[in-house]
Design an enzyme around this catalytic site. Structure first.
Site, PDB file in Angstrom:
ATOM      1  CE1 TYR A   1      18.005  30.435 -36.343  1.00 35.21           C
ATOM      2  CE2 TYR A   1      17.837  28.876 -34.523  1.00 35.21           C
ATOM      3  CZ  TYR A   1      17.565  30.118 -35.065  1.00 35.21           C
ATOM      4  OH  TYR A   1      16.854  31.046 -34.336  1.00 35.21           O
TER       5      TYR A   1
ATOM      6  N   PRO B   1      20.434  27.740 -24.059  1.00 36.21           N
ATOM      7  CG  PRO B   1      20.747  26.835 -26.184  1.00 36.21           C
ATOM      8  CD  PRO B   1      20.596  26.445 -24.742  1.00 36.21           C
TER       9      PRO B   1
ATOM     10  NE  ARG C   1       9.502  29.836 -22.339  1.00 36.14           N
ATOM     11  CZ  ARG C   1       8.299  29.413 -22.704  1.00 36.14           C
ATOM     12  NH1 ARG C   1       7.457  30.247 -23.289  1.00 36.14           N
ATOM     13  NH2 ARG C   1       7.921  28.176 -22.483  1.00 36.14           N
TER      14      ARG C   1
ATOM     15  NE  ARG D   1      18.888  23.443 -27.269  1.00 33.26           N
ATOM     16  CZ  ARG D   1      17.983  24.384 -26.999  1.00 33.26           C
ATOM     17  NH1 ARG D   1      17.747  25.355 -27.869  1.00 33.26           N
ATOM     18  NH2 ARG D   1      17.322  24.370 -25.875  1.00 33.26           N
TER      19      ARG D   1
ATOM     20  CG  HIS E   1      21.675  25.936 -32.711  1.00 33.47           C
ATOM     21  ND1 HIS E   1      20.637  25.035 -32.653  1.00 33.47           N
ATOM     22  CD2 HIS E   1      21.131  27.147 -32.396  1.00 33.47           C
ATOM     23  CE1 HIS E   1      19.531  25.660 -32.319  1.00 33.47           C
ATOM     24  NE2 HIS E   1      19.803  26.949 -32.153  1.00 33.47           N
ATOM     25  N   GLY E   2      22.262  22.116 -33.971  1.00 35.31           N
ATOM     26  CA  GLY E   2      21.631  21.330 -35.024  1.00 35.31           C
ATOM     27  C   GLY E   2      20.128  21.269 -34.868  1.00 35.31           C
ATOM     28  CB  ALA E   3      17.942  22.251 -32.446  1.00 30.59           C
TER      29      ALA E   3
ATOM     30  CD  GLN F   1      22.973  26.935 -29.445  1.00 27.63           C
ATOM     31  OE1 GLN F   1      22.571  28.029 -29.816  1.00 27.63           O
ATOM     32  NE2 GLN F   1      22.161  25.983 -28.996  1.00 27.63           N
TER      33      GLN F   1
END
Length: 372
Positions: A185, A27, A327, A233, A180-182, A105
């Site tokens: 956030y 993502p 990237r 994540r 999204h647990g990273a 996500q």
């Protein structure tokens, strides 16, 4: 490129879903949807080209989940309304038509929100101000506001937003959702002892700080059923505190990943600066290795895996089941096809590609992709 990384091209499974190889698009924040979060043709072509380029699965940018406090960036994509759901449908269909699974996500910005179409204030587990300024490349400037502490009803509202967004994702045809647990956030803020100062059942011990994640996993699973992929994540680093590490090191990792291993998630996706480096100090396991060892779940590794040999080594060593690249996928949307054919990869140029809307100028790139 004299490579033969065969392990990257073996089929694999996440839940009941078969993936044609081990390459996944990680993502990446894009902020290229409409002002109200509706994904548009730019978003459509952006995701389609990864499927054309040979990736087995694509995980979307973080998509906000409600019309309250979840949005983190202006022009961020949403899955909070019927309109959002309908706009995602042709994008999902096209990605799948070209051979890739598509995973949404789901994200709540929490205290790191720097642009919200619906609300002017931020929320967090406790009153908190991120230690770094907003990110200019994503439209922010200056210090973040001090986020307000969530009430118990606020926590219920957050969970309802994630669950409804997951249902919208299913209705739009996505193969799965990733929580999204990273990266600092909201879900990660609950996990962090430096942010979460609550004194109720969602704060205090590490087990309590995991409660929101485990409850949310179950509620999302109940809402979407057994066949849809549900992943999460996890990271140590945060967007506004990249040097942060869990204070208990491997002991905390054991608790976190063992707890997640007992839930109904299909995979754990690790976000790290370098997937092959020790995660908790010299001589310790990597983050992915810890996740695999303690959870016994399918693991996606992400972090400096642009070199195919390095990505293959993570899989060969049994530290992860899939390799996600971000990237490098921007620089080479056809990375899997290039690697499989022994072709060179273009270097990542952040001056060109990290501009959130820069890829729009490269609309003709799809015509130049190496396709299968």
């Amino acid at each position: 490129m004299a490579l033969n990384p065969d392990v990257l091209f073996e089929p694999g499974f996440i839940g009941k879903h078969k993936l044609k190889n081990r390459y996944i698009v990680g993502p990446m924040t894009r902020v290229s949807s409409e002002e109200d979060g509706t994904p548009n043709e730019r978003v459509h072509q952006y995701y389609k080209r990864f499927a054309l380029g040979g990736f087995s699965a694509v995980i979307t940018e973080g998509i906000y989940t409600d019309e309250k406090y979840s949005q983190a960036y202006e022009y961020q994509a949403g899955l909070a309304t019927d309109k959002h759901r309908e706009a995602w449908k042709p994008i999902v269909s096209d990605v799948q038509k070209h051979g890739a699974l598509f995973i949404a996500q789901l994200m709540h910005g929490g205290a790191q929100s720097q642009g919200n179409y619906y609300e002017d204030k931020n929320i967090a587990p406790s009153s908190f101000q991120p230690p770094r300024d907003m990110v200019p490349v994503y439209g922010g400037s200056g210090a973040f506001p001090v986020a307000e502490e969530l009430s118990k009803q606020g926590i219920k509202n957050v969970k309802q937003g994630f669950v409804q967004a997951a249902v919208y994702a299913k209705e739009a045809g996505f193969d799965g959702v990733e929580l999204h647990g990273a990266n600092g956030y909201l879900l990660d803020e609950f996990l962090s002892e430096s942010i979460n100062k609550r004194e109720d059942e969602y704060g205090g011990t590490l087990e309590n700080r995991l409660r929101l994640l485990t409850e949310l996993i179950q509620e999302v699973r109940d809402a979407v059923g057994k066949d849809m992929i549900v992943g999460i994540r996890i990271s140590q680093l945060k967007a506004t505190n990249p040097d942060y590490q869990w204070p208990g090191g491997e002991k905390d990792a054991e608790t976190i990943f063992t707890t997640l291993g007992k839930t109904d998630v299909d995979y754990i996706h690790i976000s790290d600066m370098d997937a092959v480096s020790p995660g908790f100090g010299d001589g310790t396991m990597t983050m992915s290795q810890a996740a695999k060892s303690f959870s016994k779940k399918t693991v996606i590794a992400c972090g400096s895996l642009s070199d195919p040999n390095q990505a293959a080594s993570v899989l060969e060593n049994g530290e992860a089941d899939f390799a996600a690249i971000a990237r490098q996928a921007l620089a080479n949307p056809d990375t899997p096809n290039r690697v499989r054919k022994g072709m060179s990869l273009d270097e990542f140029d952040k001056e060109l590609i990290m501009l959130p809307k820069a890829y729009v100028k490269d609309a003709e790139l799809a015509k130049e992709l190496v396709t299968e």
